[in-house]
Design an enzyme around this catalytic site. Structure first.
Site, PDB file in Angstrom:
ATOM      1  N   TYR A  14      -0.163  29.394  40.275  1.00  0.00           N
ATOM      2  CA  TYR A  14       0.807  29.345  39.164  1.00  0.00           C
ATOM      3  C   TYR A  14       0.606  28.051  38.363  1.00  0.00           C
ATOM      4  O   TYR A  14       0.572  28.061  37.123  1.00  0.00           O
ATOM      5  CB  TYR A  14       2.215  29.430  39.757  1.00  0.00           C
ATOM      6  N   SER A  39       5.681  23.863  33.186  1.00  0.00           N
ATOM      7  CA  SER A  39       6.509  23.562  34.356  1.00  0.00           C
ATOM      8  C   SER A  39       6.156  22.171  34.834  1.00  0.00           C
ATOM      9  O   SER A  39       4.990  21.755  34.744  1.00  0.00           O
ATOM     10  CB  SER A  39       6.206  24.567  35.470  1.00  0.00           C
TER      11      SER A  39
HETATM   12  P1  NDP Z   1      13.077  34.512  34.161  1.00  0.00           P
HETATM   13  O1  NDP Z   1      12.336  34.915  35.403  1.00  0.00           O
HETATM   14  O2  NDP Z   1      14.546  34.352  34.232  1.00  0.00           O
HETATM   15  O3  NDP Z   1      12.755  35.541  32.988  1.00  0.00           O
HETATM   16  C1  NDP Z   1      11.447  35.917  32.763  1.00  0.00           C
HETATM   17  C2  NDP Z   1      11.356  36.521  31.375  1.00  0.00           C
HETATM   18  O4  NDP Z   1       9.986  36.792  31.096  1.00  0.00           O
HETATM   19  C3  NDP Z   1      12.087  37.836  31.254  1.00  0.00           C
HETATM   20  O5  NDP Z   1      12.519  37.969  29.927  1.00  0.00           O
HETATM   21  C4  NDP Z   1      11.000  38.862  31.568  1.00  0.00           C
HETATM   22  O6  NDP Z   1      11.240  40.135  30.961  1.00  0.00           O
HETATM   23  C5  NDP Z   1       9.788  38.188  30.916  1.00  0.00           C
HETATM   24  N1  NDP Z   1       8.541  38.536  31.556  1.00  0.00           N
HETATM   25  C6  NDP Z   1       8.167  38.301  32.840  1.00  0.00           C
HETATM   26  N2  NDP Z   1       6.930  38.792  33.062  1.00  0.00           N
HETATM   27  C7  NDP Z   1       6.531  39.350  31.889  1.00  0.00           C
HETATM   28  C8  NDP Z   1       5.370  40.054  31.483  1.00  0.00           C
HETATM   29  N3  NDP Z   1       4.365  40.313  32.310  1.00  0.00           N
HETATM   30  N4  NDP Z   1       5.318  40.502  30.206  1.00  0.00           N
HETATM   31  C9  NDP Z   1       6.329  40.272  29.345  1.00  0.00           C
HETATM   32  N5  NDP Z   1       7.452  39.625  29.667  1.00  0.00           N
HETATM   33  C10 NDP Z   1       7.543  39.179  30.931  1.00  0.00           C
HETATM   34  O7  NDP Z   1      12.367  33.185  33.613  1.00  0.00           O
HETATM   35  P2  NDP Z   1      12.832  31.659  33.710  1.00  0.00           P
HETATM   36  O8  NDP Z   1      13.932  31.431  32.754  1.00  0.00           O
HETATM   37  O9  NDP Z   1      12.995  31.262  35.134  1.00  0.00           O
HETATM   38  O10 NDP Z   1      11.512  30.906  33.213  1.00  0.00           O
HETATM   39  C11 NDP Z   1      11.200  30.792  31.842  1.00  0.00           C
HETATM   40  C12 NDP Z   1       9.979  29.902  31.706  1.00  0.00           C
HETATM   41  O11 NDP Z   1      10.239  28.628  32.284  1.00  0.00           O
HETATM   42  C13 NDP Z   1       8.729  30.437  32.412  1.00  0.00           C
HETATM   43  O12 NDP Z   1       7.600  30.117  31.650  1.00  0.00           O
HETATM   44  C14 NDP Z   1       8.719  29.659  33.719  1.00  0.00           C
HETATM   45  O13 NDP Z   1       7.405  29.546  34.247  1.00  0.00           O
HETATM   46  C15 NDP Z   1       9.261  28.312  33.256  1.00  0.00           C
HETATM   47  N6  NDP Z   1       9.876  27.524  34.309  1.00  0.00           N
HETATM   48  C16 NDP Z   1      11.019  27.971  34.911  1.00  0.00           C
HETATM   49  C17 NDP Z   1      11.606  27.218  35.900  1.00  0.00           C
HETATM   50  C18 NDP Z   1      12.869  27.631  36.580  1.00  0.00           C
HETATM   51  O14 NDP Z   1      13.281  26.956  37.551  1.00  0.00           O
HETATM   52  N7  NDP Z   1      13.539  28.685  36.159  1.00  0.00           N
HETATM   53  C19 NDP Z   1      11.004  25.941  36.346  1.00  0.00           C
HETATM   54  C20 NDP Z   1       9.827  25.564  35.619  1.00  0.00           C
HETATM   55  C21 NDP Z   1       9.287  26.347  34.646  1.00  0.00           C
HETATM   56  P3  NDP Z   1      12.085  41.303  31.754  1.00  0.00           P
HETATM   57  O15 NDP Z   1      13.527  40.842  31.755  1.00  0.00           O
HETATM   58  O16 NDP Z   1      11.883  42.530  30.965  1.00  0.00           O
HETATM   59  O17 NDP Z   1      11.508  41.367  33.147  1.00  0.00           O
END
Ligand code: NDP
Length: 255
Positions: free
Chosen positions: A162, A149
Protein backbone atom coordinates in the site's frame (compact mmCIF):
# COMPACT_ATOMS: atom_id res chain seq x y z
CA UNK A 1 -19.72 34.35 -1.28
CA UNK A 2 -17.67 31.13 -1.30
CA UNK A 3 -13.99 30.89 -2.20
CA UNK A 4 -14.80 28.39 -4.96
CA UNK A 5 -17.86 30.01 -6.52
CA UNK A 6 -18.12 29.12 -10.20
CA UNK A 7 -15.54 26.31 -9.92
CA UNK A 8 -16.05 22.65 -10.78
CA UNK A 9 -14.48 19.77 -8.88
CA UNK A 10 -14.03 16.04 -9.15
CA UNK A 11 -13.48 14.16 -5.89
CA UNK A 12 -12.79 10.46 -6.36
CA UNK A 13 -14.02 8.15 -3.62
CA UNK A 14 -16.42 10.76 -2.32
CA UNK A 15 -19.23 8.46 -1.20
CA UNK A 16 -17.69 8.02 2.25
CA UNK A 17 -14.96 9.12 4.65
CA UNK A 18 -12.42 11.79 3.75
CA UNK A 19 -13.72 12.00 0.18
CA UNK A 20 -17.25 12.76 1.34
CA UNK A 21 -16.04 15.42 3.79
CA UNK A 22 -13.90 16.95 1.02
CA UNK A 23 -16.82 17.03 -1.41
CA UNK A 24 -18.91 18.74 1.27
CA UNK A 25 -16.22 21.35 2.02
CA UNK A 26 -15.64 22.18 -1.65
CA UNK A 27 -19.39 22.49 -2.22
CA UNK A 28 -19.72 24.67 0.87
CA UNK A 29 -17.20 27.04 -0.77
CA UNK A 30 -19.37 27.17 -3.89
CA UNK A 31 -17.92 24.50 -6.20
CA UNK A 32 -20.09 22.18 -8.27
CA UNK A 33 -18.80 18.76 -7.15
CA UNK A 34 -18.72 15.44 -9.00
CA UNK A 35 -19.04 12.82 -6.27
CA UNK A 36 -17.23 9.81 -7.67
CA UNK A 37 -17.53 6.30 -6.17
CA UNK A 38 -17.08 2.62 -7.03
CA UNK A 39 -20.31 0.78 -6.22
CA UNK A 40 -22.03 2.11 -3.11
CA UNK A 41 -24.92 3.96 -4.81
CA UNK A 42 -26.67 4.65 -1.53
CA UNK A 43 -23.65 6.28 0.12
CA UNK A 44 -22.92 8.42 -2.95
CA UNK A 45 -26.56 9.55 -3.10
CA UNK A 46 -26.31 10.45 0.59
CA UNK A 47 -23.22 12.61 -0.06
CA UNK A 48 -25.09 14.45 -2.83
CA UNK A 49 -28.16 14.85 -0.59
CA UNK A 50 -26.05 16.23 2.29
CA UNK A 51 -24.47 18.77 -0.05
CA UNK A 52 -27.81 19.82 -1.53
CA UNK A 53 -29.38 20.11 1.94
CA UNK A 54 -26.69 22.69 2.72
CA UNK A 55 -27.46 24.61 -0.45
CA UNK A 56 -24.57 23.21 -2.51
CA UNK A 57 -24.44 21.56 -5.93
CA UNK A 58 -23.24 18.03 -6.66
CA UNK A 59 -23.89 14.97 -8.77
CA UNK A 60 -22.77 11.34 -8.45
CA UNK A 61 -20.50 9.53 -10.91
CA UNK A 62 -20.08 5.77 -10.63
CA UNK A 63 -16.92 4.14 -12.04
CA UNK A 64 -14.81 1.39 -10.54
CA UNK A 65 -11.11 2.29 -10.75
CA UNK A 66 -8.41 -0.31 -11.29
CA UNK A 67 -10.22 -2.14 -14.10
CA UNK A 68 -9.85 -1.75 -17.88
CA UNK A 69 -11.62 1.32 -19.21
CA UNK A 70 -11.97 2.82 -15.71
CA UNK A 71 -10.87 6.38 -16.48
CA UNK A 72 -12.88 6.50 -19.69
CA UNK A 73 -15.99 5.41 -17.79
CA UNK A 74 -15.33 8.02 -15.10
CA UNK A 75 -14.94 10.84 -17.63
CA UNK A 76 -18.10 9.82 -19.51
CA UNK A 77 -20.15 10.36 -16.35
CA UNK A 78 -18.15 13.37 -15.25
CA UNK A 79 -18.41 15.23 -18.54
CA UNK A 80 -22.09 14.36 -18.96
CA UNK A 81 -22.81 15.74 -15.48
CA UNK A 82 -20.77 18.90 -16.04
CA UNK A 83 -22.27 19.56 -19.47
CA UNK A 84 -25.82 19.19 -18.16
CA UNK A 85 -25.19 21.68 -15.38
CA UNK A 86 -22.73 24.17 -16.86
CA UNK A 87 -22.94 23.70 -20.62
CA UNK A 88 -19.22 22.85 -20.72
CA UNK A 89 -16.80 20.20 -19.45
CA UNK A 90 -14.26 22.51 -17.84
CA UNK A 91 -12.80 21.19 -14.63
CA UNK A 92 -11.02 23.33 -12.03
CA UNK A 93 -10.21 20.93 -9.21
CA UNK A 94 -9.27 17.23 -9.16
CA UNK A 95 -8.93 15.39 -5.86
CA UNK A 96 -7.51 11.88 -6.25
CA UNK A 97 -8.81 10.41 -3.02
CA UNK A 98 -10.18 6.92 -3.83
CA UNK A 99 -7.87 4.13 -2.75
CA UNK A 100 -7.67 0.40 -2.29
CA UNK A 101 -6.36 -0.81 1.06
CA UNK A 102 -4.96 -4.13 2.22
CA UNK A 103 -6.18 -6.16 5.16
CA UNK A 104 -4.55 -5.14 8.45
CA UNK A 105 -1.59 -7.26 9.45
CA UNK A 106 -0.54 -8.38 5.97
CA UNK A 107 3.15 -9.32 6.16
CA UNK A 108 5.31 -8.59 3.10
CA UNK A 109 5.71 -12.37 2.66
CA UNK A 110 1.95 -12.76 2.25
CA UNK A 111 1.32 -10.09 -0.40
CA UNK A 112 0.23 -11.79 -3.63
CA UNK A 113 0.93 -10.44 -7.12
CA UNK A 114 -2.83 -9.86 -7.40
CA UNK A 115 -2.87 -7.76 -4.19
CA UNK A 116 0.08 -5.75 -5.46
CA UNK A 117 -1.38 -5.17 -8.92
CA UNK A 118 -4.71 -4.07 -7.45
CA UNK A 119 -3.09 -1.53 -5.11
CA UNK A 120 -1.00 -0.10 -7.90
CA UNK A 121 -3.92 -0.04 -10.34
CA UNK A 122 -6.29 1.85 -8.03
CA UNK A 123 -3.87 4.02 -6.04
CA UNK A 124 -1.26 4.96 -8.64
CA UNK A 125 -2.25 4.03 -12.20
CA UNK A 126 -5.81 5.37 -12.06
CA UNK A 127 -4.75 8.77 -10.61
CA UNK A 128 -2.03 9.03 -13.26
CA UNK A 129 -4.49 8.53 -16.10
CA UNK A 130 -7.13 10.71 -14.42
CA UNK A 131 -4.61 13.53 -14.33
CA UNK A 132 -3.48 12.82 -17.89
CA UNK A 133 -7.09 12.88 -19.12
CA UNK A 134 -8.06 15.89 -16.97
CA UNK A 135 -5.12 18.04 -17.89
CA UNK A 136 -6.57 19.00 -21.28
CA UNK A 137 -9.88 20.13 -19.72
CA UNK A 138 -8.36 21.63 -16.56
CA UNK A 139 -8.68 25.38 -16.46
CA UNK A 140 -5.55 27.50 -16.10
CA UNK A 141 -5.06 28.09 -12.39
CA UNK A 142 -6.58 24.68 -11.66
CA UNK A 143 -5.80 22.38 -8.75
CA UNK A 144 -4.79 18.74 -8.46
CA UNK A 145 -4.65 17.28 -4.96
CA UNK A 146 -3.52 13.72 -4.39
CA UNK A 147 -4.39 12.00 -1.12
CA UNK A 148 -1.49 9.88 0.06
CA UNK A 149 -0.80 8.69 3.60
CA UNK A 150 1.66 9.37 6.40
CA UNK A 151 2.72 5.76 5.97
CA UNK A 152 5.10 6.77 3.17
CA UNK A 153 7.23 8.48 5.86
CA UNK A 154 7.35 5.76 8.55
CA UNK A 155 8.30 2.11 8.23
CA UNK A 156 5.31 -0.20 8.52
CA UNK A 157 6.06 -3.60 6.96
CA UNK A 158 2.40 -4.61 7.22
CA UNK A 159 1.50 -1.84 4.79
CA UNK A 160 4.45 -2.16 2.45
CA UNK A 161 2.61 -2.66 -0.83
CA UNK A 162 0.00 0.00 0.00
CA UNK A 163 2.80 2.42 0.95
CA UNK A 164 4.60 1.71 -2.33
CA UNK A 165 1.44 2.61 -4.24
CA UNK A 166 1.13 5.86 -2.27
CA UNK A 167 4.82 6.61 -2.86
CA UNK A 168 4.12 6.36 -6.58
CA UNK A 169 1.17 8.73 -6.19
CA UNK A 170 3.44 11.27 -4.49
CA UNK A 171 5.73 11.19 -7.53
CA UNK A 172 2.72 12.15 -9.63
CA UNK A 173 2.38 15.35 -7.58
CA UNK A 174 6.06 16.23 -7.76
CA UNK A 175 6.58 15.84 -11.49
CA UNK A 176 3.20 17.12 -12.65
CA UNK A 177 3.67 20.21 -10.49
CA UNK A 178 6.62 21.14 -12.68
CA UNK A 179 4.84 20.09 -15.88
CA UNK A 180 1.68 22.12 -15.27
CA UNK A 181 3.22 25.17 -13.60
CA UNK A 182 3.22 27.19 -16.83
CA UNK A 183 -0.58 27.05 -16.69
CA UNK A 184 -0.60 28.00 -12.99
CA UNK A 185 -2.09 24.62 -12.15
CA UNK A 186 -0.84 23.48 -8.74
CA UNK A 187 -0.34 19.83 -7.84
CA UNK A 188 0.07 18.80 -4.23
CA UNK A 189 -0.02 15.77 -1.94
CA UNK A 190 -1.99 15.66 1.32
CA UNK A 191 -0.99 12.88 3.70
CA UNK A 192 -3.53 12.01 6.42
CA UNK A 193 -2.77 9.95 9.51
CA UNK A 194 -5.41 7.74 11.07
CA UNK A 195 -8.74 9.34 10.26
CA UNK A 196 -12.23 8.24 11.30
CA UNK A 197 -13.87 7.28 8.03
CA UNK A 198 -16.97 5.83 9.65
CA UNK A 199 -15.78 2.24 9.42
CA UNK A 200 -16.73 -0.09 12.33
CA UNK A 201 -13.28 -0.05 13.94
CA UNK A 202 -13.90 3.56 14.96
CA UNK A 203 -16.81 2.34 17.14
CA UNK A 204 -14.46 0.25 19.30
CA UNK A 205 -13.22 2.50 22.16
CA UNK A 206 -10.08 0.43 22.87
CA UNK A 207 -9.08 0.52 19.21
CA UNK A 208 -9.67 4.27 18.99
CA UNK A 209 -7.64 4.79 22.17
CA UNK A 210 -4.72 2.82 20.73
CA UNK A 211 -4.88 4.63 17.37
CA UNK A 212 -5.11 8.02 19.12
CA UNK A 213 -1.71 7.53 20.69
CA UNK A 214 -0.07 7.83 17.26
CA UNK A 215 -1.01 11.49 16.83
CA UNK A 216 0.78 14.27 18.73
CA UNK A 217 -2.72 15.46 19.70
CA UNK A 218 -3.64 11.99 21.03
CA UNK A 219 -6.72 11.84 18.85
CA UNK A 220 -7.74 10.21 15.61
CA UNK A 221 -8.64 12.79 12.97
CA UNK A 222 -12.17 13.54 11.91
CA UNK A 223 -12.65 13.42 8.15
CA UNK A 224 -13.11 17.17 7.99
CA UNK A 225 -9.74 17.77 9.68
CA UNK A 226 -8.25 16.50 6.42
CA UNK A 227 -10.95 17.95 4.16
CA UNK A 228 -10.22 21.46 5.46
CA UNK A 229 -6.59 21.14 4.32
CA UNK A 230 -7.68 19.92 0.89
CA UNK A 231 -10.21 22.74 0.58
CA UNK A 232 -7.55 25.32 1.42
CA UNK A 233 -5.25 23.95 -1.30
CA UNK A 234 -8.13 24.23 -3.76
CA UNK A 235 -8.54 27.97 -3.17
CA UNK A 236 -6.80 30.94 -4.72
CA UNK A 237 -5.16 31.57 -1.31
CA UNK A 238 -2.97 28.48 -1.91
CA UNK A 239 -1.75 29.57 -5.35
CA UNK A 240 1.91 29.68 -4.26
CA UNK A 241 2.03 26.07 -3.02
CA UNK A 242 2.87 23.43 -5.61
CA UNK A 243 4.69 20.11 -5.59
CA UNK A 244 4.35 20.01 -1.81
CA UNK A 245 3.86 17.11 0.57
CA UNK A 246 1.42 18.40 3.18
CA UNK A 247 1.47 16.42 6.41
CA UNK A 248 -2.14 16.34 7.63
CA UNK A 249 -1.52 13.61 10.19
CA UNK A 250 -2.04 15.59 13.40
CA UNK A 251 1.66 15.35 14.17
CA UNK A 252 1.86 11.57 13.74
CA UNK A 253 5.05 12.00 11.73
CA UNK A 254 6.74 13.90 14.57
CA UNK A 255 7.50 10.46 16.05
P1 NDP B 1 -13.01 5.08 2.66
O1 NDP B 1 -12.54 3.66 2.72
O2 NDP B 1 -13.89 5.59 3.74
O3 NDP B 1 -13.75 5.34 1.27
C1 NDP B 1 -13.17 4.90 0.10
C2 NDP B 1 -13.81 5.63 -1.06
O4 NDP B 1 -13.12 5.26 -2.25
C3 NDP B 1 -15.25 5.25 -1.27
O5 NDP B 1 -15.91 6.35 -1.84
C4 NDP B 1 -15.17 4.11 -2.28
O6 NDP B 1 -16.35 3.97 -3.08
C5 NDP B 1 -14.00 4.59 -3.14
N1 NDP B 1 -13.26 3.50 -3.74
C6 NDP B 1 -12.58 2.50 -3.12
N2 NDP B 1 -12.04 1.67 -4.03
C7 NDP B 1 -12.39 2.15 -5.25
C8 NDP B 1 -12.18 1.72 -6.58
N3 NDP B 1 -11.51 0.61 -6.87
N4 NDP B 1 -12.71 2.46 -7.58
C9 NDP B 1 -13.41 3.58 -7.32
N5 NDP B 1 -13.66 4.04 -6.09
C10 NDP B 1 -13.16 3.32 -5.07
O7 NDP B 1 -11.71 6.00 2.49
P2 NDP B 1 -10.93 6.89 3.56
O8 NDP B 1 -11.72 8.11 3.83
O9 NDP B 1 -10.48 6.04 4.70
O10 NDP B 1 -9.60 7.25 2.76
C11 NDP B 1 -9.58 8.28 1.79
C12 NDP B 1 -8.15 8.47 1.33
O11 NDP B 1 -7.32 8.79 2.44
C13 NDP B 1 -7.53 7.23 0.68
O12 NDP B 1 -6.69 7.64 -0.36
C14 NDP B 1 -6.72 6.63 1.81
O13 NDP B 1 -5.63 5.85 1.32
C15 NDP B 1 -6.24 7.89 2.52
N6 NDP B 1 -5.89 7.68 3.92
C16 NDP B 1 -6.87 7.34 4.82
C17 NDP B 1 -6.54 7.17 6.14
C18 NDP B 1 -7.55 6.82 7.18
O14 NDP B 1 -7.17 6.56 8.34
N7 NDP B 1 -8.84 6.80 6.87
C19 NDP B 1 -5.14 7.31 6.61
C20 NDP B 1 -4.22 7.70 5.58
C21 NDP B 1 -4.59 7.86 4.28
P3 NDP B 1 -17.59 3.00 -2.60
O15 NDP B 1 -18.25 3.71 -1.44
O16 NDP B 1 -18.47 2.89 -3.78
O17 NDP B 1 -16.96 1.69 -2.18
Amino acid sequence: MGKLDGKTALVTGASRGIGRATAQRLAEEGALVAVHYASNDEAAAETVALIEKDGGRAFAVRAELGVPGDVHELFLGLERGLRERTGATTLDIVVNNAAAQTAAGLAPEDVTPEDFDRLMAVNAKAPFFIVQRASSSLADGGRIINISSGVTRVANPEQLAYSMSKGALEQLSLHMARHLAARRITVNTVAPGITDNGSPVFDIPEAVEAMSQLSAFKQVAKADDVANVVAFLATEDARWITGAFIDASGGTLLG
